[in-house]
Design a protein around this motif. Structure first.
Motif, PDB file in Angstrom:
ATOM      1  N   ILE A   7     -29.942 -21.299 -25.676  1.00 51.48           N
ATOM      2  CA  ILE A   7     -29.441 -20.033 -25.132  1.00 51.48           C
ATOM      3  C   ILE A   7     -28.462 -20.293 -23.984  1.00 51.48           C
ATOM      4  CG2 ILE A   7     -30.084 -17.943 -23.882  1.00 51.48           C
ATOM      5  CD1 ILE A   7     -32.699 -17.964 -25.561  1.00 51.48           C
ATOM      6  N   LEU A   8     -28.835 -21.186 -23.053  1.00 49.46           N
ATOM      7  CA  LEU A   8     -27.959 -21.472 -21.918  1.00 49.46           C
ATOM      8  C   LEU A   8     -26.687 -22.190 -22.354  1.00 49.46           C
ATOM      9  CD1 LEU A   8     -30.423 -22.534 -19.085  1.00 49.46           C
ATOM     10  CD2 LEU A   8     -29.140 -20.407 -19.298  1.00 49.46           C
ATOM     11  N   SER A  25     -20.295 -21.862 -15.987  1.00 47.20           N
ATOM     12  CA  SER A  25     -21.581 -22.473 -15.693  1.00 47.20           C
ATOM     13  C   SER A  25     -22.483 -21.352 -15.205  1.00 47.20           C
ATOM     14  CB  SER A  25     -21.395 -23.567 -14.641  1.00 47.20           C
ATOM     15  OG  SER A  25     -22.556 -24.322 -14.483  1.00 47.20           O
ATOM     16  N   LEU A  26     -23.453 -21.690 -14.381  1.00 49.86           N
ATOM     17  CA  LEU A  26     -24.275 -20.617 -13.828  1.00 49.86           C
ATOM     18  C   LEU A  26     -23.415 -19.653 -13.028  1.00 49.86           C
ATOM     19  CD1 LEU A  26     -27.413 -22.664 -12.754  1.00 49.86           C
ATOM     20  CD2 LEU A  26     -27.091 -21.276 -14.819  1.00 49.86           C
ATOM     21  N   GLN A  48     -23.120 -39.321 -20.582  1.00 47.68           N
ATOM     22  CA  GLN A  48     -21.747 -39.329 -20.101  1.00 47.68           C
ATOM     23  C   GLN A  48     -21.312 -37.884 -19.906  1.00 47.68           C
ATOM     24  OE1 GLN A  48     -19.592 -41.528 -23.130  1.00 47.68           O
ATOM     25  NE2 GLN A  48     -19.493 -43.286 -21.754  1.00 47.68           N
ATOM     26  N   ILE A  49     -20.690 -37.621 -18.768  1.00 52.10           N
ATOM     27  CA  ILE A  49     -20.206 -36.277 -18.463  1.00 52.10           C
ATOM     28  C   ILE A  49     -18.752 -36.368 -18.007  1.00 52.10           C
ATOM     29  CG2 ILE A  49     -22.467 -35.368 -17.826  1.00 52.10           C
ATOM     30  CD1 ILE A  49     -21.570 -35.688 -14.887  1.00 52.10           C
ATOM     31  N   VAL A  50     -18.073 -35.236 -18.067  1.00 55.41           N
ATOM     32  CA  VAL A  50     -16.705 -35.149 -17.567  1.00 55.41           C
ATOM     33  C   VAL A  50     -16.757 -34.518 -16.177  1.00 55.41           C
ATOM     34  CG1 VAL A  50     -14.436 -34.105 -17.918  1.00 55.41           C
ATOM     35  CG2 VAL A  50     -15.711 -34.996 -19.872  1.00 55.41           C
ATOM     36  N   ARG A  63     -20.782 -29.140 -17.391  1.00 50.98           N
ATOM     37  CA  ARG A  63     -22.104 -29.210 -18.018  1.00 50.98           C
ATOM     38  C   ARG A  63     -22.048 -29.076 -19.534  1.00 50.98           C
ATOM     39  NH1 ARG A  63     -24.337 -29.637 -13.550  1.00 50.98           N
ATOM     40  NH2 ARG A  63     -24.660 -28.232 -11.855  1.00 50.98           N
ATOM     41  N   ALA A  64     -21.001 -28.494 -20.040  1.00 48.10           N
ATOM     42  CA  ALA A  64     -20.919 -28.292 -21.493  1.00 48.10           C
ATOM     43  C   ALA A  64     -20.347 -29.509 -22.203  1.00 48.10           C
ATOM     44  CB  ALA A  64     -20.076 -27.069 -21.805  1.00 48.10           C
ATOM     45  N   LEU A  65     -19.641 -30.327 -21.500  1.00 47.61           N
ATOM     46  CA  LEU A  65     -19.039 -31.501 -22.125  1.00 47.61           C
ATOM     47  C   LEU A  65     -19.870 -32.715 -21.721  1.00 47.61           C
ATOM     48  CD1 LEU A  65     -16.784 -32.235 -23.980  1.00 47.61           C
ATOM     49  CD2 LEU A  65     -15.317 -32.532 -22.013  1.00 47.61           C
TER      50      LEU A  65
END
Length: 120
Positions: A7-8, A25-26, A48-50, A63-65
Motif C-alpha cells: 500500500i505504501l 514520500s511521506l 542499494q538506494i539512489v 525510497r521508491a528506487l
C-alpha cells in the motif's frame, strides 16, 4: 506487514519535470535541478538506494528506487541512469558545482577533480 509495504509503495516515487524533481514520500519534496549537485547509488541496510545531493548539503534518499535481497528490481540501473541523465540535461547552463566541506564519496575521484560530476 507485506500488505503495508504494498500500500505504501504506491505513494513513493519521483516525478521528473523540466525544472524539478518531485520526490513522493511521506512528505512531498520539490528539488530544483539547478540545486542538485550529484545523484549517487549508495548502500543502505543491505540494499542499494539512489541519493540526491543538494547544494546546501542535504541528502534525499529515494525510497521508491531501491533494490536488494528482498526487493530486487531488475530495472534499477536503468531507472537510476534515467534520473541521472534527466538531471544532466535539465540542470541548466548556469549550473556550477558547489564543493561541500567534508564531502566524502565512495567512488574514485573523477579526472577533472569535480567530486560532484556524474560518473557517466
Amino acid at each position: 506487514m507485506l500488505l503495508v509495504f504494498v500500500i505504501l509503495g504506491q505513494y513513493f516515487g519521483v516525478t521528473l519535470t523540466e525544472s524539478t524533481v518531485i520526490v513522493h514520500s511521506l512528505r512531498r519534496r520539490t528539488i530544483q535541478w539547478s540545486n542538485v549537485q550529484a545523484i549517487r547509488v549508495e548502500r543502505f541496510q543491505g540494499s542499494q538506494i539512489v541519493v540526491i545531493y543538494e547544494a546546501g548539503g542535504r541528502r534525499t534518499r529515494l525510497r521508491a528506487l531501491i533494490t536488494g535481497f528482498l526487493c530486487w528490481d531488475r530495472e534499477f540501473e536503468e531507472k537510476f541512469r534515467t534520473i541521472d541523465r534527466w538531471w544532466l540535461d535539465h540542470r541548466g547552463p548556469d549550473w556550477k558545482p558547489v564543493l561541500l566541506p567534508g564531502a566524502q564519496w565512495s567512488s574514485p575521484p573523477v579526472p577533472d577533480g569535480n567530486p560532484f560530476a556524474s560518473p557517466t
